[in-house]
Each structure stands twice: as structure tokens, then as C-alpha cells.
Design a protein around this motif. Structure first.
Motif, short mmCIF file in Angstrom:
data_model
loop_
_atom_site.label_atom_id
_atom_site.label_comp_id
_atom_site.label_asym_id
_atom_site.label_seq_id
_atom_site.Cartn_x
_atom_site.Cartn_y
_atom_site.Cartn_z
N PRO A 146 -49.79 -10.49 -44.11
CA PRO A 146 -48.44 -10.06 -43.72
C PRO A 146 -48.20 -8.56 -43.96
O PRO A 146 -48.87 -7.94 -44.79
N PRO A 147 -47.26 -7.99 -43.21
CA PRO A 147 -46.96 -6.57 -43.39
C PRO A 147 -46.55 -6.27 -44.83
O PRO A 147 -45.89 -7.08 -45.47
N ARG A 148 -46.99 -5.12 -45.29
CA ARG A 148 -46.71 -4.74 -46.70
C ARG A 148 -45.66 -3.64 -46.75
O ARG A 148 -45.50 -2.89 -45.78
N ASN A 149 -45.02 -3.56 -47.91
CA ASN A 149 -44.08 -2.46 -48.12
C ASN A 149 -44.86 -1.14 -48.07
O ASN A 149 -46.03 -1.09 -48.45
N ALA A 167 -40.79 -4.97 -46.06
CA ALA A 167 -41.04 -6.06 -45.10
C ALA A 167 -41.00 -7.39 -45.84
O ALA A 167 -41.67 -7.56 -46.87
N VAL A 168 -40.18 -8.30 -45.34
CA VAL A 168 -40.09 -9.64 -45.95
C VAL A 168 -40.50 -10.65 -44.89
O VAL A 168 -39.86 -10.77 -43.84
N THR A 169 -41.60 -11.37 -45.16
CA THR A 169 -42.14 -12.31 -44.18
C THR A 169 -41.76 -13.73 -44.54
O THR A 169 -41.87 -14.14 -45.70
N PRO A 171 -43.21 -17.01 -43.41
CA PRO A 171 -44.32 -17.52 -42.58
C PRO A 171 -43.97 -18.81 -41.86
O PRO A 171 -44.43 -19.04 -40.74
N MET A 172 -43.13 -19.66 -42.46
CA MET A 172 -42.81 -20.93 -41.80
C MET A 172 -42.00 -20.72 -40.52
O MET A 172 -42.11 -21.50 -39.58
N ARG A 173 -41.19 -19.67 -40.51
CA ARG A 173 -40.41 -19.38 -39.29
C ARG A 173 -41.08 -18.30 -38.44
O ARG A 173 -40.56 -17.90 -37.40
N GLN A 174 -42.21 -17.81 -38.91
CA GLN A 174 -42.96 -16.75 -38.20
C GLN A 174 -42.07 -15.53 -37.93
O GLN A 174 -42.07 -14.98 -36.83
N LEU A 175 -41.28 -15.17 -38.95
CA LEU A 175 -40.38 -14.03 -38.80
C LEU A 175 -40.65 -13.00 -39.89
O LEU A 175 -41.00 -13.37 -41.03
N VAL A 176 -40.48 -11.75 -39.55
CA VAL A 176 -40.56 -10.66 -40.54
C VAL A 176 -39.29 -9.83 -40.42
O VAL A 176 -38.92 -9.45 -39.30
N GLU A 177 -38.65 -9.57 -41.54
CA GLU A 177 -37.52 -8.65 -41.54
C GLU A 177 -38.02 -7.31 -42.05
O GLU A 177 -38.56 -7.23 -43.17
N VAL A 178 -37.89 -6.30 -41.24
CA VAL A 178 -38.36 -4.96 -41.62
C VAL A 178 -37.13 -4.07 -41.81
O VAL A 178 -36.31 -3.93 -40.91
N SER A 179 -37.01 -3.49 -43.02
CA SER A 179 -35.90 -2.56 -43.29
C SER A 179 -36.50 -1.20 -43.60
O SER A 179 -37.40 -1.09 -44.44
N ASN A 180 -36.02 -0.21 -42.89
CA ASN A 180 -36.49 1.17 -43.10
C ASN A 180 -35.35 2.03 -43.62
O ASN A 180 -34.24 1.99 -43.07
N GLU A 181 -35.63 2.78 -44.67
CA GLU A 181 -34.69 3.80 -45.16
C GLU A 181 -35.32 5.15 -44.89
O GLU A 181 -36.49 5.38 -45.26
N PHE A 182 -34.58 6.02 -44.23
CA PHE A 182 -35.12 7.33 -43.84
C PHE A 182 -34.36 8.44 -44.57
O PHE A 182 -33.13 8.44 -44.57
N ASP A 183 -35.11 9.38 -45.13
CA ASP A 183 -34.53 10.63 -45.61
C ASP A 183 -35.17 11.74 -44.80
O ASP A 183 -36.40 11.90 -44.80
N ARG A 197 -32.92 -1.75 -39.33
CA ARG A 197 -33.40 -3.07 -39.73
C ARG A 197 -33.74 -3.83 -38.47
O ARG A 197 -33.01 -3.77 -37.49
N LEU A 198 -34.88 -4.49 -38.47
CA LEU A 198 -35.21 -5.30 -37.31
C LEU A 198 -35.92 -6.57 -37.75
O LEU A 198 -36.52 -6.62 -38.82
N ILE A 199 -35.77 -7.58 -36.89
CA ILE A 199 -36.44 -8.85 -37.13
C ILE A 199 -37.52 -8.98 -36.06
O ILE A 199 -37.22 -8.85 -34.87
N HIS A 200 -38.74 -9.21 -36.51
CA HIS A 200 -39.84 -9.41 -35.56
C HIS A 200 -40.35 -10.84 -35.64
O HIS A 200 -40.55 -11.37 -36.75
N ARG A 201 -40.59 -11.44 -34.48
CA ARG A 201 -41.21 -12.76 -34.44
C ARG A 201 -42.72 -12.59 -34.36
O ARG A 201 -43.22 -11.79 -33.55
#
Ligand code: SAM
Length: 248
Positions: A146-149, A167-169, A171-183, A197-201
Motif C-alpha cells: 500500500p501507498p506509504r506516508n 495515505a490511509v488504505t 484494503p477490504m474496500r480497496q480504497l485509499v484516502e490521500v491527504s496532502n499538506e503543502f507549504d 484530499r482525495l479518495i482513490h479506488r
């Protein structure tokens, strides 16, 4: 400034021109003359659209995100490209020589019904025997690894960026929530903080093949990202695909 205004600098290292060339080669079996009219789904700020149009073809580029389309239109001349805000499902009937959805557009579609609807809309806008090229995260590889921080620092066009990705995966729903903080810090010392923030299937190639077949494509071929001669494997995290529309 927000994510949209920084988007092109954030992805300035992405080689849109090389990607466009590979996509067009896949759409035309290496013979660019066959693709004069291209449908692009999920065009974002239009960097692929402009790269496609540089091959002297006309591009109809759609994105559901109105702010992305506004950025695409504001980014300068776009001869040969028509940008349209909205889902591909709402495009008027038309026939294109090929279609493309690049930079993980299919991962943004998180349920099967919506993905079938998107693929059906693409298929209905294609001439028989033409193709749809898309790229995506490979759900098989991403579920194994799975995607790593990640924290990244880089410079782009005089700006310095510090990006923290979480990135929070599931696996049972095959979803990843990706949150990006930008400076971001600009050339004059101006500082911006923004986030997205985006949700990827995590679609697997088998699921994508089923969806494509149900939507009217006759075959789907998966290959390594930007290595069209190599078939994708379970270890390839990033892949691309050519879905062939069935003959009439
Ligand atoms: C990562 S961006 C890629 C943008 C552009 N292709 C690029 O490479 O810079 C993915 C885009 O897909 C768009 N998108 C997601 N689902 C879509 C859909 N069903 N129809 C059209 N656009 C969609 C999003 O709004 C987003 O702008």
C-alpha cells in the motif's frame, strides 16, 4: 493561492510531452495520421491536452472539476483544444478517433456503477475499432504494497515546496484516502499553505477488464507505465492500458 493555482508547478517534473507521444502511438499503432480527433477525460489543467494538440490533432478535453477547467483555460493559448467542464456522460453525441484519461483518472471513480457509466460514455463517443488509453494505480500491486506516508521537498519555477502526504488504505474496500499538506514559498518570500484530499479506488486489472467489456470494449491490454512493450505484472504499481472498442 490554492492547490489549483499551484498545480502546474507541483507537477512540472511530469513529462507530459513524452506521455502524449506514447498515448498517441498506442492509439494509432505508431501511425499518428489515424488520430485526428481525440477525446480526453479528466484533463485537469490541460497539460496533456496541449501536448496532444501539439501533434496537430484536435482535442476535446473534459473534466468534472470546474476549477481545473478554469485553470486550463487561463493557462494560455490552447489552439486545437476545447475545454469542457462536466462529466463525459453529458457530452453531446460525437465520434472521436481515440480517447485518453491520464494521471489516474479512473482511480478517482470509486464505485463500479460510475466507472461503467464513464467507460460506456467513452465507448459511445468512439469510432468502432478505435481505442481508449488510460493509466492508473495497479490495485493488485497497491494492495500488496500500500501507498506509504511521504515527505518531499522540491523546487519548481522559483518556488520551494514542502509536501507531507498521508495515505490511509482500507484494503477490504480497496480504497485509499490521500491527504496532502503543502507549504509553498514563492520567489518573493510569499508563503502559502494549502491542502488537498482525495479518495482513490484500487481497481485491479481484472476488475477494469470486466468493466471495460461490460461498457462495450472488446479487449484490454495492460502494460507497464510508459513501457508499452512490457506486459504489466502484479509488482508494477503504476500501469497503463489500451482498451479496444469492438468493431461495429
Ligand atoms: C490527477 S488529475 C489529472 C489531470 C490531468 N490529466 C493531468 O495529468 O494533469 C485527475 C483529474 O480527473 C478528473 N476526474 C475524475 N473523475 C472524472 C470523471 N468521471 N470525468 C472527468 N474528469 C474526472 C478530476 O477532476 C481531476 O482533475
Amino acid at each position: 493561492m490554492n492547490f489549483y493555482q499551484h498545480y502546474n508547478r507541483l507537477y512540472a517534473s511530469k513529462d507530459y510531452r513524452a506521455e502524449a507521444t506514447v498515448v498517441l502511438d498506442l492509439l494509432t499503432n505508431g501511425d499518428g495520421a489515424d488520430c485526428q480527433r481525440l477525446l480526453e477525460v479528466g484533463c485537469g489543467t490541460g497539460s496533456h491536452s496541449r501536448a496532444f494538440a501539439a501533434h496537430n490533432i484536435s482535442v476535446t478535453a473534459v473534466d468534472t472539476d470546474e476549477e481545473m477547467i478554469a485553470s486550463a483555460q487561463a493557462a494560455g493559448p490552447h489552439d486545437g483544444v476545447t475545454f469542457i467542464a462536466g462529466p463525459v456522460e453529458q457530452l453531446p453525441p460525437d465520434q472521436f478517433d481515440g480517447a485518453a484519461a491520464m494521471f489516474n483518472v479512473v482511480n478517482y471513480v470509486t464505485d463500479r456503477t460510475s466507472l461503467i457509466s464513464m467507460f460506456q460514455a467513452v465507448a459511445s463517443h468512439l469510432h468502432p475499432a478505435s481505442s481508449f488509453v488510460f493509466d492508473c494505480w495497479n490495485g493488485v500491486a497497491a494492495l500488496i504494497d500500500p501507498p506509504r506516508n511521504e515527505v518531499r521537498d522540491f523546487l519548481s519555477d522559483g518556488w520551494s515546496y514542502h509536501v507531507t502526504m498521508t495515505a490511509v488504505t482500507d484494503p477490504m474496500r480497496q480504497l485509499v484516502e490521500v491527504s496532502n499538506e503543502f507549504d509553498a514559498e514563492g520567489p518573493g518570500g510569499e508563503a502559502h499553505h494549502f491542502s488537498n484530499r482525495l479518495i482513490h479506488r484500487l481497481w485491479t486489472p481484472a476488475e477494469l477488464t470486466d468493466v471495460a467489456r461490460e461498457a462495450g470494449f472488446s479487449s484490454v491490454h495492460f502494460m507497464r507505465w510508459m513501457v508499452p512493450g512490457k506486459q504489466a505484472t502484479a509488482e508494477d504499481w503504476k500501469i497503463m492500458a489500451v482498451a479496444r472498442r469492438g468493431a461495429a
